[in-house]
Motif scaffolding. Structure first.
Motif, mmCIF file in Angstrom:
data_model
loop_
_atom_site.group_PDB
_atom_site.id
_atom_site.type_symbol
_atom_site.label_atom_id
_atom_site.label_comp_id
_atom_site.label_asym_id
_atom_site.label_seq_id
_atom_site.Cartn_x
_atom_site.Cartn_y
_atom_site.Cartn_z
ATOM 1 N N ASP A 110 0.837 -1.197 0.000
ATOM 2 C CA ASP A 110 0.000 0.000 0.000
ATOM 3 C C ASP A 110 0.877 1.254 0.000
ATOM 4 O O ASP A 110 2.108 1.174 0.006
ATOM 5 N N HIS A 111 0.232 2.426 -0.003
ATOM 6 C CA HIS A 111 0.954 3.691 -0.128
ATOM 7 C C HIS A 111 0.826 4.538 1.135
ATOM 8 O O HIS A 111 0.855 5.772 1.064
ATOM 9 N N GLY A 112 0.715 3.879 2.278
ATOM 10 C CA GLY A 112 0.674 4.614 3.535
ATOM 11 C C GLY A 112 2.005 5.288 3.836
ATOM 12 O O GLY A 112 3.015 5.062 3.150
ATOM 13 N N GLU A 113 1.990 6.125 4.882
ATOM 14 C CA GLU A 113 3.212 6.829 5.266
ATOM 15 C C GLU A 113 4.304 5.827 5.650
ATOM 16 O O GLU A 113 5.482 6.046 5.361
ATOM 17 N N GLN A 114 3.898 4.748 6.266
ATOM 18 C CA GLN A 114 4.786 3.615 6.497
ATOM 19 C C GLN A 114 4.146 2.418 5.802
ATOM 20 O O GLN A 114 3.270 1.745 6.360
ATOM 21 N N PRO A 115 4.548 2.126 4.543
ATOM 22 C CA PRO A 115 3.843 1.143 3.704
ATOM 23 C C PRO A 115 3.863 -0.249 4.328
ATOM 24 O O PRO A 115 4.827 -0.650 4.980
ATOM 25 N N LEU A 116 2.751 -0.974 4.118
ATOM 26 C CA LEU A 116 2.621 -2.369 4.522
ATOM 27 C C LEU A 116 2.484 -3.218 3.273
ATOM 28 O O LEU A 116 1.870 -2.787 2.281
ATOM 29 N N SER A 117 3.027 -4.432 3.292
ATOM 30 C CA SER A 117 3.012 -5.270 2.085
ATOM 31 C C SER A 117 2.687 -6.703 2.437
ATOM 32 O O SER A 117 2.839 -7.133 3.588
ATOM 33 N N SER A 118 2.233 -7.460 1.417
ATOM 34 C CA SER A 118 1.947 -8.885 1.545
ATOM 35 C C SER A 118 2.484 -9.602 0.302
ATOM 36 O O SER A 118 2.693 -8.986 -0.753
ATOM 37 N N LYS A 119 2.701 -10.923 0.446
ATOM 38 C CA LYS A 119 3.233 -11.726 -0.655
ATOM 39 C C LYS A 119 2.371 -12.960 -0.862
ATOM 40 O O LYS A 119 1.723 -13.441 0.063
ATOM 41 N N VAL A 120 2.407 -13.490 -2.127
ATOM 42 C CA VAL A 120 1.699 -14.721 -2.444
ATOM 43 C C VAL A 120 2.533 -15.488 -3.479
ATOM 44 O O VAL A 120 3.236 -14.902 -4.302
ATOM 45 N N ASN A 121 2.489 -16.826 -3.384
ATOM 46 C CA ASN A 121 3.263 -17.663 -4.314
ATOM 47 C C ASN A 121 2.548 -17.809 -5.647
ATOM 48 O O ASN A 121 1.319 -17.967 -5.702
ATOM 49 N N LEU A 122 3.340 -17.777 -6.708
ATOM 50 C CA LEU A 122 2.816 -17.946 -8.073
ATOM 51 C C LEU A 122 3.582 -19.072 -8.751
ATOM 52 O O LEU A 122 4.823 -19.070 -8.786
ATOM 53 N N THR A 123 2.819 -20.052 -9.217
ATOM 54 C CA THR A 123 3.407 -21.129 -10.041
ATOM 55 C C THR A 123 2.851 -20.986 -11.458
ATOM 56 O O THR A 123 1.629 -21.055 -11.660
ATOM 57 N N LEU A 124 3.735 -20.790 -12.421
ATOM 58 C CA LEU A 124 3.317 -20.551 -13.823
ATOM 59 C C LEU A 124 3.975 -21.595 -14.714
ATOM 60 O O LEU A 124 5.205 -21.780 -14.651
ATOM 61 N N SER A 125 3.102 -22.281 -15.501
ATOM 62 C CA SER A 125 3.589 -23.328 -16.431
ATOM 63 C C SER A 125 3.191 -22.966 -17.852
ATOM 64 O O SER A 125 2.080 -22.485 -18.096
ATOM 65 N N VAL A 126 4.113 -23.180 -18.796
ATOM 66 C CA VAL A 126 3.852 -22.968 -20.223
ATOM 67 C C VAL A 126 3.548 -24.333 -20.844
ATOM 68 O O VAL A 126 4.379 -25.253 -20.776
ATOM 69 N N LEU A 127 2.355 -24.510 -21.416
ATOM 70 C CA LEU A 127 1.858 -25.807 -21.863
ATOM 71 C C LEU A 127 2.063 -26.012 -23.379
ATOM 72 O O LEU A 127 1.971 -25.064 -24.158
ATOM 73 N N ASP A 128 2.283 -27.284 -23.653
ATOM 74 C CA ASP A 128 2.335 -27.689 -25.054
ATOM 75 C C ASP A 128 0.911 -27.957 -25.521
ATOM 76 O O ASP A 128 0.199 -28.742 -24.892
ATOM 77 N N VAL A 129 0.443 -27.384 -26.573
ATOM 78 C CA VAL A 129 -0.966 -27.453 -26.989
ATOM 79 C C VAL A 129 -1.200 -28.363 -28.187
ATOM 80 O O VAL A 129 -2.246 -28.297 -28.845
ATOM 81 N N VAL A 130 -0.266 -29.168 -28.441
ATOM 82 C CA VAL A 130 -0.486 -30.079 -29.563
ATOM 83 C C VAL A 130 -1.616 -31.029 -29.225
ATOM 84 O O VAL A 130 -2.488 -31.322 -30.050
ATOM 85 N N ASN A 131 -1.643 -31.549 -27.947
ATOM 86 C CA ASN A 131 -2.709 -32.426 -27.514
ATOM 87 C C ASN A 131 -3.863 -31.607 -26.926
ATOM 88 O O ASN A 131 -3.714 -30.420 -26.647
ATOM 89 N N ASN A 132 -5.034 -32.320 -26.616
ATOM 90 C CA ASN A 132 -6.167 -31.676 -25.971
ATOM 91 C C ASN A 132 -6.099 -31.939 -24.462
ATOM 92 O O ASN A 132 -5.870 -33.078 -24.048
ATOM 93 N N PRO A 133 -6.296 -30.932 -23.723
ATOM 94 C CA PRO A 133 -6.248 -31.116 -22.274
ATOM 95 C C PRO A 133 -7.497 -31.833 -21.771
ATOM 96 O O PRO A 133 -8.543 -31.817 -22.431
ATOM 97 N N PRO A 134 -7.419 -32.449 -20.577
ATOM 98 C CA PRO A 134 -8.603 -33.074 -19.981
ATOM 99 C C PRO A 134 -9.677 -32.028 -19.659
ATOM 100 O O PRO A 134 -9.365 -30.848 -19.446
ATOM 101 N N MET A 135 -10.911 -32.508 -19.576
ATOM 102 C CA MET A 135 -12.028 -31.636 -19.219
ATOM 103 C C MET A 135 -12.544 -32.068 -17.831
ATOM 104 O O MET A 135 -12.776 -33.247 -17.600
ATOM 105 N N ILE A 136 -12.667 -31.091 -16.928
ATOM 106 C CA ILE A 136 -13.048 -31.372 -15.542
ATOM 107 C C ILE A 136 -14.440 -30.814 -15.287
ATOM 108 O O ILE A 136 -14.730 -29.655 -15.613
ATOM 109 N N ASP A 137 -15.289 -31.657 -14.671
ATOM 110 C CA ASP A 137 -16.633 -31.226 -14.297
ATOM 111 C C ASP A 137 -16.785 -31.444 -12.786
ATOM 112 O O ASP A 137 -16.580 -32.540 -12.284
#
Length: 949
Positions: free
Chosen positions: A319-346
């Motif tokens: 945030d932009h307070g006079e004394q800023p406070l911050s938080s963090k979160v984990n990000l996992t990012l994968s680049v997929l091969d699209v030659v095949n069709n992915p599964p469908m989830i219901d």
């Protein structure tokens, strides 16, 4: 002209009659105030009343407000009277008039003083300067802070109607405190009672009313609008605990891969957040970027170059307070091969309903659910075949797991117990991946909201509370504010407060938890209280918690010191050096602390007037050496005062009596240098009195002045015997002599004090030889004896006169001492009784001198006897004065007061003038027979004195 002068001189004039009237302010015009002098008029004769005329004299202050009817003397209001405009804030407001009352017929004239008191009415309501005010208060403001102060002014002129009181509606957040300014104006201050939280509530409105003290009170109100301003006290929060995403390799530049969102409950700059990525490598930044304002993660480069890559990163929001406070979160990012069709989830939600929103499913699960509770059913299909269609699924996190349902799919069940108070929401993903090369996967995000049950009892903010209240408080005084919290929600967390058991001393507000006093406390009666408070929630069944409030009553200085006794009495030995401790004062104070710490001192009137120092600890010491013969007692007043504010003082009386020290040696009055020789004829028989040694001691009665007589030398042949108590010198044994024989006796007189003091004298005794065979021829001898007796008698008379003067002076001194001792003595627990210092022997049995020797002999052979030896005992009366000495002094004093006639016994029964006579034996016997040696002697009559002397 002469006639007019005569008539005027005949007019009867009276001046000085006063009439007091009242009129209320705001009375109507022409309102009848009253008559200017009704009592005077009624006292006039009928002839004078028929022709009376009234007229105002002069123009005093505010006389324009009233008018006078000249014919009947009635006073009316001439204007509308406003007391505040006329007299301001004065308690007494009056109009003073002089009215002339005269009659020409009766020749009557009188000037009437009329005082019209303008009475105040409650015609002004208290008013605030504004109808409402706005106050901005930071949410971090400490409890107890004065938010704002308002003052209402009442324009009424008397204190009765200007006495403004304030009130406000009951609120848990704010209280009202009223204080008086130096000008005695009440000011209402709004005080913060509970911590503020802008995120919970950002505005309050408090209505303060002011009322005056009238019978029909007037009031006004002011609205205080309070805006809670934000402080940066909240961290930004991401929408989910982690992000696991994948992007197809054929995604174009600018494609939004993921939008992360974070919220901050603060406002303005404190709540405005920006995003960034930490752990970002140069390689990652070639293909992806994040918009710091929107949180969008975008494709930046050609992803085919990194097909199949996985990135583990952290997204940061700040945030932009006079004394800023911050938080963090984990990000996992994968680049997929699209030659095949992915599964469908219901996914089908099974617990508490649910729904899908932007590929996000929500399930509701009670926190009381057991482990293994089914959350959802999941079915997976893949259009591919062989390995490309062979799908396996997994779930992120450890709170939930997938269980295989043969030929159908999977169910999602809970693995761990759920606790809403620990985590109220779970975000997880289900990922299904095929076995192709490269494998393709699909992901679905599921949110589980944990529903609250009443499984948490209230918890007080403290295990026990320690509070205090000043004694003599007003009932209703707030003592402490208790706070209990409940981790549950809604009714399960709605708390009410109660006092356990019946309590007559305290009350508690069931909603706010404010503990108040129901009565005024007295610390000296009870200094501490224990109150058990119960907090219960509104769930079903309700859960409770208890805490103990320890209330200490703070002492105020409301008790005066109390001396152990009202009159202290001490004894101190005379002649002791300065600094000798006389005694110790003792007092108590029911108060504690400085209010109960006592100091002692002498009262102002006795400072520098007594030879004693009263120390602050209550000890009394002498400041100089004291002499009992100068003054035998001192009476003064002391005080005990505490150290409270204001100081409370108590006083007590002190009497210090001086105990006699043996500081005076005996004084031998007879024999002395001028008269130290006596003549005794050898014909005297054994037991005959030769002389009486006369001495006195200036010390107080008792052992210090109790004298003992003894022969030091000159009596080696035991011719004489000296009574060691009365100083009577007698012939002890027969002695045959042929010529005159002289004995020079050295006589010692000693007191019986602890440190004895002595005096010595010399007595020459001429034992005159008497030839019994020549007694018939006694003419010349008798002449010689007669001459000797006459000469000795003259010398003895002079000596006795001197001795009597000394006795008379000592008698006056003793009389004065007896008067001083006669004053009543109040005993206290600190005083040694005076009786213990006085020797009081048993009254002796009356015996003759012939019996004395037998009694003495019996005393030598018997350990106990009923008789007292007068020769070896000094008797004391109740004041400690020697009975023998007093009786002898009184007898001889009365002799000096009597007129000695020729035919009286006065001055005739003496021996040759060189010592005591044989009449001493008779005197002692006579005094003893009259009871003058007993504990209660009778008054001496004139005839007794003459008989004794």
């Amino acid at each position: 002209m002469l006639l007019v002068t005569f008539l005027i001189s005949c007019v009867f004039a009276v001046h000085g009659t006063k009439t007091t009237l009242h009129v209320a302010e705001e009375s109507d015009l022409n309102y009848l105030i009253g008559h200017a002098g009704n009592e005077v008029v009624q006292s006039l004769p009928e002839s004078a009343r028929s022709d009376l005329v009234y007229s105002m004299i002069g123009t005093g202050e505010h006389t324009n407000l009233v008018k006078l009817n000249k014919q009947n003397g009635n006073l009316y209001t001439a204007e509308l009277i406003d007391r505040e405009s006329t007299c301001g804030n004065r308690e007494l407001c009056s109009i003073n008039l002089k009215v002339a009352l005269y009659s020409s017929k009766a020749s009557y004239f009188e000037i009437l003083d009329v005082e019209i008191l303008i009475d105040d009415i409650n015609d002004h309501a208290p008013s605030f300067a504004l109808d409402s005010i706005n106050v901005n208060v930071p949410e971090s403001t400490p409890v107890g802070t004065i938010i704002t102060s308002v003052t209402a002014i009442d324009r009424d002129s008397t204190q009765k109607y200007r006495n403004v009181t304030y009130d406000t509606q009951i609120t848990e957040m704010f209280g009202l405190q009223v204080i008086q300014t130096k000008d005695n104006v009440p000011v209402a201050s709004l005080i913060l009672l509970q911590p503020l939280d802008r995120e919970s509530r950002e505005a309050y409105s408090v209505l303060v009313s002011a009322a005056d003290g009238g019978h029909k009170s007037e009031s006004s109100e002011i609205n205080i609008d309070i805006t809670v301003t934000d402080v940066n006290d909240n961290y930004p929060q991401f929408g989910q605990p982690s992000y696991n995403i994948s992007v197809q390799e054929n995604a174009t530049i600018g494609t939004i891969v993921l939008t992360v969102t974070a919220s901050d409950e603060d406002v303005r700059d404190n709540g405005r957040v920006t995003y960034g990525i930490t752990g970002e490598t140069t390689f990652f930044s070639l293909f992806f970027m994040i918009d710091k304002y929107t949180g969008d993660i975008l494709v930046k480069g050609d992803l085919t170059r990194i097909s199949g890559e996985h990135f583990e990163l952290e997204i940061v929001c700040e945030d932009h307070g006079e004394q800023p406070l911050s938080s963090k979160v984990n990000l996992t990012l994968s680049v997929l091969d699209v030659v095949n069709n992915p599964p469908m989830i219901d996914v089908n939600i099974l617990s508490g309903g649910g729904g899908r929103t932007s590929d996000n499913l929500t399930a509701l699960v009670p926190e009381s659910s057991e482990t293994g509770t089914v959350v959802a059913f999941l079915s997976v299909t893949d259009r591919d075949i062989d390995d490309n269609g062979n799908v396996s699924c997994s779930v992120s996190g450890r709170e939930f797991e997938l269980q295989d349902v043969p030929s159908s799919g999977y169910i999602i069940v809970s693995r761990l117990p759920l606790d809403r108070e620990t985590t109220n929401k779970y975000d997880f993903t289900v990922t299904c991946i095929d076995a192709g090369a490269p494998p393709l996967s699909s992901t679905v995000s599921i949110t589980v909201l944990v529903q609250d049950v009443n499984d948490n009892a209230p918890v007080f903010s403290k295990k026990s509370y320690f509070a205090s209240i000043v004694e003599n408080n007003e009932p209703g005084k707030q003592i402490v504010s208790l706070l209990a919290s409940d981790k549950d929600l809604d009714n399960n967390s709605r708390i009410r407060y109660y006092i356990q058991g019946k309590n007559l001393d305290f009350a508690i507000d069931s909603r706010s938890g404010v503990l108040k006093a129901k009565r005024s406390f007295d610390r000296e009666h009870t200094g501490e209280y224990e109150v058990t408070i119960v907090a219960t929630d509104s769930g079903f069944p309700p859960l409770t918690a208890t805490t103990t409030v320890f209330v200490s009553v703070i002492d105020v200085n409301d008790n005066a010191p109390i001396f152990k006794v009202s009159h202290f009495q001490f004894f101190v030995l005379e002649n002791m050096p300065a600094g000798m401790k006389v005694g110790q004062l003792s007092a108590t104070d029911k108060d504690v602390g400085v209010n109960g710490n006592l100091l002692f001192s002498v009262t102002e009137g006795y400072k520098n007037t007594i030879p004693f120092i009263v120390f602050q600890d209550g000890s009394i010491k002498t400041s100089e050496t004291l002499d009992r013969e100068e003054k035998d007692r001192y009476v003064f007043q002391v005080k005990a005062y505490d150290l409270g504010s204001p100081t409370i003082v108590s006083t007590a009386d002190v009497t210090v009596r001086l105990v006699d020290d043996n500081d005076n040696a005996p004084v031998i009055n007879y024999p002395n240098k001028e008269n130290e020789t006596i003549v005794v004829f050898s014909e005297k028989t054994v037991g005959s009195t030769v002389a009486v040694i006369q001495a006195n001691d200036a010390d107080d009665s008792g052992p210090n002045s109790d004298l003992e007589f003894s022969i030091v030398s000159g009596n080696e042949q035991k011719v004489f015997i000296l009574d060691n108590t009365f100083g009577t010198l007698r012939i002890n044994k027969e002695r045959e002599i042929q010529v005159d024989e002289t004995f020079s006796l050295r006589i010692l007189v000693s007191d019986k004090g602890y440190h004895r003091k002595t005096a010595e004298t010399k007595l020459n005794i001429i034992l005159k030889y008497v030839d019994e065979t020549r007694q018939s021829d006694g003419g010349p001898r008798n002449a010689m004896v007669t001459t000797s007796v006459v000469a000795i008698t003259v010398v003895a008379a002079a000596a006795i006169t001197t001795i009597l003067c000394i006795f008379r002076r000592n008698a006056q001194k003793k009389k004065k001492e007896k008067q001083n001792r006669a004053q009543p003595i109040k005993q206290s627990q600190q005083v040694v009784p005076i009786e213990s210092l006085i020797y009081k022997p048993v009254a002796p049995k009356q015996v003759t001198f012939t019996e004395e020797k037998e009694l003495k002999k019996a005393d030598m052979t018997s350990s106990t006897t009923d008789h007292e030896d007068l020769d070896n005992m000094e008797l004391y009366n109740s004041t400690g004065t020697s009975m023998f000495t007093n009786s002898l002094i009184e007898c001889k004093t009365k002799m000096l007061m009597d007129d000695c006639s020729d035919d009286s016994d006065c001055g005739t029964n003496y021996d040759s003038g060189k010592g005591g006579s044989y009449l001493d034996v008779y005197k002692l016997n006579r005094m003893r027979n009259l009871g003058y040696f007993g504990p209660k002697r009778p008054p001496i009559e004139k005839m007794d004195v003459m008989d004794i002397i």
